[in-house]
Write a protein that holds these residues in place. Structure first.
Motif, PDB file in Angstrom:
ATOM      1  N   ASN A   2     -64.210  28.838 -19.706  1.00 44.54           N
ATOM      2  CA  ASN A   2     -63.145  29.030 -18.715  1.00 44.54           C
ATOM      3  C   ASN A   2     -62.275  27.788 -18.648  1.00 44.54           C
ATOM      4  OD1 ASN A   2     -64.093  31.530 -18.088  1.00 44.54           O
ATOM      5  ND2 ASN A   2     -65.131  30.911 -16.213  1.00 44.54           N
ATOM      6  N   GLN A   3     -60.990  28.029 -18.675  1.00 41.85           N
ATOM      7  CA  GLN A   3     -60.045  26.933 -18.523  1.00 41.85           C
ATOM      8  C   GLN A   3     -59.421  27.043 -17.149  1.00 41.85           C
ATOM      9  OE1 GLN A   3     -57.232  27.335 -21.664  1.00 41.85           O
ATOM     10  NE2 GLN A   3     -58.602  26.547 -23.227  1.00 41.85           N
ATOM     11  N   PRO A   4     -59.115  25.913 -16.542  1.00 49.46           N
ATOM     12  CA  PRO A   4     -58.470  26.000 -15.228  1.00 49.46           C
ATOM     13  C   PRO A   4     -57.116  26.695 -15.373  1.00 49.46           C
ATOM     14  CG  PRO A   4     -58.436  23.739 -16.033  1.00 49.46           C
ATOM     15  CD  PRO A   4     -59.257  24.548 -16.998  1.00 49.46           C
ATOM     16  N   PRO A   5     -56.733  27.484 -14.371  1.00 50.58           N
ATOM     17  CA  PRO A   5     -55.438  28.153 -14.457  1.00 50.58           C
ATOM     18  C   PRO A   5     -54.307  27.138 -14.454  1.00 50.58           C
ATOM     19  CG  PRO A   5     -56.422  28.491 -12.292  1.00 50.58           C
ATOM     20  CD  PRO A   5     -57.429  27.744 -13.124  1.00 50.58           C
ATOM     21  N   ASP A   6     -53.192  27.540 -14.997  1.00 46.76           N
ATOM     22  CA  ASP A   6     -52.007  26.675 -14.949  1.00 46.76           C
ATOM     23  C   ASP A   6     -51.675  26.381 -13.499  1.00 46.76           C
ATOM     24  OD1 ASP A   6     -51.632  26.672 -17.692  1.00 46.76           O
ATOM     25  OD2 ASP A   6     -50.340  28.436 -17.650  1.00 46.76           O
ATOM     26  N   GLU A   7     -51.027  25.261 -13.308  1.00 43.15           N
ATOM     27  CA  GLU A   7     -50.541  24.942 -11.961  1.00 43.15           C
ATOM     28  C   GLU A   7     -49.533  26.006 -11.548  1.00 43.15           C
ATOM     29  OE1 GLU A   7     -51.324  22.368  -9.761  1.00 43.15           O
ATOM     30  OE2 GLU A   7     -52.977  22.110 -11.179  1.00 43.15           O
ATOM     31  N   PRO A   8     -49.608  26.449 -10.316  1.00 43.82           N
ATOM     32  CA  PRO A   8     -48.611  27.439  -9.880  1.00 43.82           C
ATOM     33  C   PRO A   8     -47.221  26.818  -9.903  1.00 43.82           C
ATOM     34  CG  PRO A   8     -50.047  26.800  -8.054  1.00 43.82           C
ATOM     35  CD  PRO A   8     -50.521  26.083  -9.267  1.00 43.82           C
ATOM     36  N   ARG A   9     -46.275  27.612 -10.222  1.00 39.81           N
ATOM     37  CA  ARG A   9     -44.894  27.148 -10.212  1.00 39.81           C
ATOM     38  C   ARG A   9     -44.027  28.234  -9.595  1.00 39.81           C
ATOM     39  NH1 ARG A   9     -46.856  28.166 -15.026  1.00 39.81           N
ATOM     40  NH2 ARG A   9     -45.882  29.704 -16.350  1.00 39.81           N
ATOM     41  N   LEU A  10     -42.968  27.807  -9.026  1.00 38.84           N
ATOM     42  CA  LEU A  10     -42.040  28.699  -8.346  1.00 38.84           C
ATOM     43  C   LEU A  10     -40.870  29.001  -9.268  1.00 38.84           C
ATOM     44  CD1 LEU A  10     -42.262  29.687  -5.427  1.00 38.84           C
ATOM     45  CD2 LEU A  10     -40.796  27.811  -4.758  1.00 38.84           C
ATOM     46  N   ARG A  11     -40.494  30.262  -9.330  1.00 41.44           N
ATOM     47  CA  ARG A  11     -39.280  30.678 -10.051  1.00 41.44           C
ATOM     48  C   ARG A  11     -38.386  31.316  -9.004  1.00 41.44           C
ATOM     49  NH1 ARG A  11     -38.819  31.030 -15.421  1.00 41.44           N
ATOM     50  NH2 ARG A  11     -37.676  32.978 -15.280  1.00 41.44           N
ATOM     51  N   LEU A  12     -37.380  30.587  -8.606  1.00 44.91           N
ATOM     52  CA  LEU A  12     -36.545  30.989  -7.487  1.00 44.91           C
ATOM     53  C   LEU A  12     -35.302  31.731  -7.950  1.00 44.91           C
ATOM     54  CD1 LEU A  12     -36.085  30.672  -4.374  1.00 44.91           C
ATOM     55  CD2 LEU A  12     -34.740  28.653  -4.958  1.00 44.91           C
ATOM     56  N   ARG A  13     -35.068  32.886  -7.370  1.00 46.23           N
ATOM     57  CA  ARG A  13     -33.837  33.644  -7.606  1.00 46.23           C
ATOM     58  C   ARG A  13     -33.128  33.758  -6.268  1.00 46.23           C
ATOM     59  NH1 ARG A  13     -34.997  38.921 -10.220  1.00 46.23           N
ATOM     60  NH2 ARG A  13     -34.934  37.681 -12.095  1.00 46.23           N
ATOM     61  N   ILE A  14     -31.883  33.312  -6.223  1.00 47.72           N
ATOM     62  CA  ILE A  14     -31.079  33.402  -5.017  1.00 47.72           C
ATOM     63  C   ILE A  14     -30.167  34.612  -5.170  1.00 47.72           C
ATOM     64  CG2 ILE A  14     -29.402  32.253  -3.533  1.00 47.72           C
ATOM     65  CD1 ILE A  14     -30.406  29.574  -4.785  1.00 47.72           C
ATOM     66  N   VAL A  15     -30.305  35.562  -4.265  1.00 44.18           N
ATOM     67  CA  VAL A  15     -29.496  36.780  -4.307  1.00 44.18           C
ATOM     68  C   VAL A  15     -28.395  36.633  -3.266  1.00 44.18           C
ATOM     69  CG1 VAL A  15     -29.496  39.285  -4.062  1.00 44.18           C
ATOM     70  CG2 VAL A  15     -31.499  38.128  -5.037  1.00 44.18           C
ATOM     71  N   PHE A  16     -27.158  36.594  -3.742  1.00 38.87           N
ATOM     72  CA  PHE A  16     -26.005  36.440  -2.857  1.00 38.87           C
ATOM     73  C   PHE A  16     -25.466  37.786  -2.400  1.00 38.87           C
ATOM     74  CE2 PHE A  16     -25.910  32.652  -5.615  1.00 38.87           C
ATOM     75  CZ  PHE A  16     -25.998  31.668  -4.654  1.00 38.87           C
ATOM     76  N   GLY A  17     -25.673  38.800  -3.204  1.00 36.74           N
ATOM     77  CA  GLY A  17     -25.172  40.141  -2.909  1.00 36.74           C
ATOM     78  C   GLY A  17     -25.473  41.033  -4.090  1.00 36.74           C
ATOM     79  N   PRO A  18     -25.028  42.280  -4.024  1.00 34.11           N
ATOM     80  CA  PRO A  18     -25.306  43.202  -5.128  1.00 34.11           C
ATOM     81  C   PRO A  18     -24.767  42.652  -6.458  1.00 34.11           C
ATOM     82  CG  PRO A  18     -24.297  44.351  -3.272  1.00 34.11           C
ATOM     83  CD  PRO A  18     -24.237  42.892  -2.968  1.00 34.11           C
TER      84      PRO A  18
END
Length: 123
Positions: A2-18
């Motif tokens: 077992n290998q430790p899981p990757d560090e969590p990372r955030l993938r941010l999407r900013i939705v301004f409108g349709p």
């Protein structure tokens, strides 16, 4: 093993409108255009077609009051692309928001990671 899981990372999407959003892919495209001076080269580096890269640039340019990318046609002198001052600002602001979100959520991300189940044999 077992290998430790990757560090969590955030993938941010900013939705301004349709249909108006800014996320990690568009930010990376802008960074690569800045680095290569070319929409085609930036797209190639990301594994996307020239048409797809151009469509994303057109979308970005239409989203904001001022264009983010300017380009000149190829030819004997060669073409090129670069970020405008607005493009540089949008990229800087997007990266700043993403960094702040990741920093603000460190405790919660660690707690979520601790709740993950182990994956036998890394599969």
């Amino acid at each position: 093993m077992n290998q430790p899981p990757d560090e969590p990372r955030l993938r941010l999407r900013i939705v301004f409108g349709p249909g108006e959003m800014m996320g990690p892919g568009k930010a990376e495209l802008l960074e690569r255009i800045r680095a290569t001076g070319s929409i085609a080269a930036a797209g190639r580096e990301m594994g996307m077609s020239y048409k797809r890269a151009w469509m994303l640039v057109e979308t970005l340019n239409a989203m904001f009051r001022e264009p983010l990318v300017t380009s000149t046609r190829g030819g004997t002198g060669g073409g090129g692309a670069s970020l405008t001052d607005t493009g540089e600002s949008v990229l800087r602001l997007y990266r700043a928001v993403a960094a702040k979100a990741a920093t603000a959520g460190t405790t919660e991300l660690s707690a979520l990671q601790a709740m993950l189940s182990d994956i036998p044999d890394g599969k």
